[in-house]
Design an enzyme around this catalytic site. Structure first.
Site, PDB file in Angstrom:
ATOM      1  N   CYS A 116      37.405   6.998  39.702  1.00 43.88           N
ATOM      2  CA  CYS A 116      36.959   5.989  40.661  1.00 43.88           C
ATOM      3  C   CYS A 116      37.668   4.652  40.527  1.00 43.88           C
ATOM      4  CB  CYS A 116      35.446   5.806  40.554  1.00 43.88           C
ATOM      5  SG  CYS A 116      34.534   7.307  40.979  1.00 43.88           S
ATOM      6  N   HIS A 126      31.950  -3.416  41.457  1.00 40.06           N
ATOM      7  CA  HIS A 126      31.937  -1.965  41.637  1.00 40.06           C
ATOM      8  C   HIS A 126      30.605  -1.573  42.265  1.00 40.06           C
ATOM      9  CE1 HIS A 126      33.149   2.160  40.926  1.00 40.06           C
ATOM     10  NE2 HIS A 126      31.989   2.396  40.337  1.00 40.06           N
ATOM     11  N   GLU A 145      27.870  -3.560  34.432  1.00 42.61           N
ATOM     12  CA  GLU A 145      28.759  -4.488  35.124  1.00 42.61           C
ATOM     13  C   GLU A 145      28.259  -5.922  35.012  1.00 42.61           C
ATOM     14  OE1 GLU A 145      31.133  -4.316  39.378  1.00 42.61           O
ATOM     15  OE2 GLU A 145      29.321  -3.123  39.078  1.00 42.61           O
ATOM     16  N   LYS A 195      29.618  -1.182  48.604  1.00 43.74           N
ATOM     17  CA  LYS A 195      29.146   0.205  48.612  1.00 43.74           C
ATOM     18  C   LYS A 195      27.774   0.318  49.259  1.00 43.74           C
ATOM     19  CE  LYS A 195      31.732   1.880  44.563  1.00 43.74           C
ATOM     20  NZ  LYS A 195      32.390   0.622  44.145  1.00 43.74           N
ATOM     21  N   HIS A 244      30.295   5.193  48.440  1.00 44.02           N
ATOM     22  CA  HIS A 244      31.240   5.287  47.334  1.00 44.02           C
ATOM     23  C   HIS A 244      32.235   6.405  47.630  1.00 44.02           C
ATOM     24  CE1 HIS A 244      33.129   5.327  43.565  1.00 44.02           C
ATOM     25  NE2 HIS A 244      32.103   5.407  42.736  1.00 44.02           N
ATOM     26  N   PHE A 285      34.314   7.551  35.994  1.00 51.53           N
ATOM     27  CA  PHE A 285      34.012   8.603  35.028  1.00 51.53           C
ATOM     28  C   PHE A 285      35.209   8.810  34.112  1.00 51.53           C
ATOM     29  CE2 PHE A 285      30.669  11.086  37.713  1.00 51.53           C
ATOM     30  CZ  PHE A 285      29.766  10.067  37.509  1.00 51.53           C
TER      31      PHE A 285
END
Length: 423
Positions: A170, A310, A321, A342, A347, A406
């Site tokens: 990502c 993010h 975050e 998002k 996403h 990830f």
């Protein structure tokens, strides 16, 4: 000799809510959401049945029947975005050395939709253990090799230089642009078409995220299902899309009178080597990536005017975050608007980092910070200014945009007006 400074002179976006940069910015600035119940296939057997889909007709957006037949949906989105970015830049490549123009393209999951559909066909709906390849499309090999995406974009724009796919989960959309910047800085290219694409809304993707409960089960209210930083958040909403950019060396762009959206003033990436899908709450590695990107940009934390987060909407990401922003920016984190798009466009995995770069440069262009939609219930652990619900007019000369993926990937990029960043 001073390092070459790299700027963005063209932007192209194909995202949920409307094809094209103008439609994308209208959605964000109005705080509208493009999340809905999945329509691409019957999702009734899945835990999470919502997504941010694009109403996209490839023929309407200039792709020929042969291109449509040859390319997976993700490649189609990238080509349409790249053509828009090149047109927006006004850069005429016909007189340039094509070997000095390159392409970097990020993608996390490649031709997911094409491969999913072709497996369904060659296995006769999953009934055959030994599949019959004679039923496959003639260009199936392209679906199996992600480098075909970058090749398609290179053919579309006439680039014959360095052509690369970056796949770092990502953070791919940030990392691909960061790689393109380095190619220009080192002199390997005079211009780059860079960005990312993913079209992952397919049964196999839903099944994978269902298994780890990463996506939201809020199926009864798709429009408000994505809730980054909200106390009631319970997973992300899958999306799709592409954003592509034209990158040039600053002085060359100025010499031809190009419109400059922003300089890519700093970039860094780290990996926490902690867990395949988990995150430590302290945000240490993201904080380090942010600090290194700020150092490269020669900006103090107080120089950041907006953080494009993010903001996936999972419990662990939003806490991680928030901690990273506090650790890297100190008290300035509490004075800086933060938002997650998002909440509006979902996403899109490897594509989202580039889509968020587009949102960041458009925030600078309009001096408007897009909101975090659906943020109604404050979470005590997420206590920064997340610009809830409504866009905000705000002078924005430098933006920090970050990504988390990830595998432990953490990337950060600083975008600044050229006159604001280091000479």
């Amino acid at each position: 000799m001073s390092a070459r400074r790299v700027v963005i002179t063209g932007v192209g976006v194909t995202a949920p809510g409307g094809v094209g940069t103008k439609n994308f910015w209208n959605l964000l600035s109005e705080g509208r959401t493009a999340t809905r119940g999945i329509t691409f296939f019957d999702p009734s057997s899945f835990r999470s049945r919502v997504a941010a889909e694009i109403d996209f007709d490839p023929e309407e957006h200039g792709l020929s029947p042969q291109e449509i037949r040859r390319m997976d949906r993700a490649a189609q989105l990238a080509v349409v975005s790249a053509r828009e970015a090149l047109s927006d830049s006004g850069l005429d490549l016909s007189g340039a050395d094509p070997h000095r123009v390159g392409v970097t393209l990020g993608s996390a999951v490649g031709a997911t939709m094409g491969l999913d559909e072709e497996y369904r066909v060659v296995s006769d709906g999953g009934r055959l253990d030994l599949v019959d390849h004679t039923y496959a499309v003639p260009h199936l090999y392209n679906y199996l090799v992600p480098s075909s995406f970058a090749a398609e974009v290179a053919w579309a724009v006439g680039a014959e230089g360095a052509t690369t796919v970056v796949s770092t989960g990502c953070t791919s959309g940030l990392d691909s642009v960061g790689h393109a910047v380095e190619l220009i800085r080192e002199g390997s290219a005079c211009a780059m078409v860079a960005g990312a694409t993913d079209a992952p809304i397919s049964p196999i993707t839903l099944a994978c995220f269902d298994a780890i409960k990463a996506t939201t089960p809020r199926n009864d209210d798709p429009e408000h299902a994505s809730r980054p930083f909200d106390g009631t958040r319970n997973g992300f909403v899958l999306g799709e899309g592409s954003a592509m950019f034209v990158l040039e060396e600053l002085e060359s762009a100025r010499a031809r009178g190009a419109h400059i959206y922003a300089e890519i003033a700093g970039y860094a990436s780290r990996c926490n080597a902690f867990h395949m899908t988990g995150l430590r709450p302290d945000g240490l590695e993201m904080a380090e990536a942010i600090s290194v990107a700020l150092d490269e940009a020669r900006l103090a934390p107080e120089g950041i005017d907006y953080i494009n987060a993010h903001g996936s909407g999972t419990k662990q990401n939003d806490r991680h975050e928030t901690a990273a922003f506090k650790k890297s920016l100190g008290d300035h984190a509490y004075r800086t608007p933060v938002s997650s798009i998002k909440s509006m466009v979902g996403h899109s995995l490897g594509a989202i980092g580039s889509i968020e770069i587009a949102a960041s440069v458009l925030a600078m262009e309009h001096n408007v910070v897009p909101p975090t939609a659906n943020l109604h219930t404050p979470d005590p652990e997420c206590d920064l200014d997340y610009v809830p619900l409504t866009a905000r007019e705000h002078r924005t000369d430098a933006v920090l945009t970050v990504g988390s993926g990830f595998g432990g990937f953490q990337s950060a990029m600083v975008l600044a007006r050229p006159e604001r960043s280091a000479a």
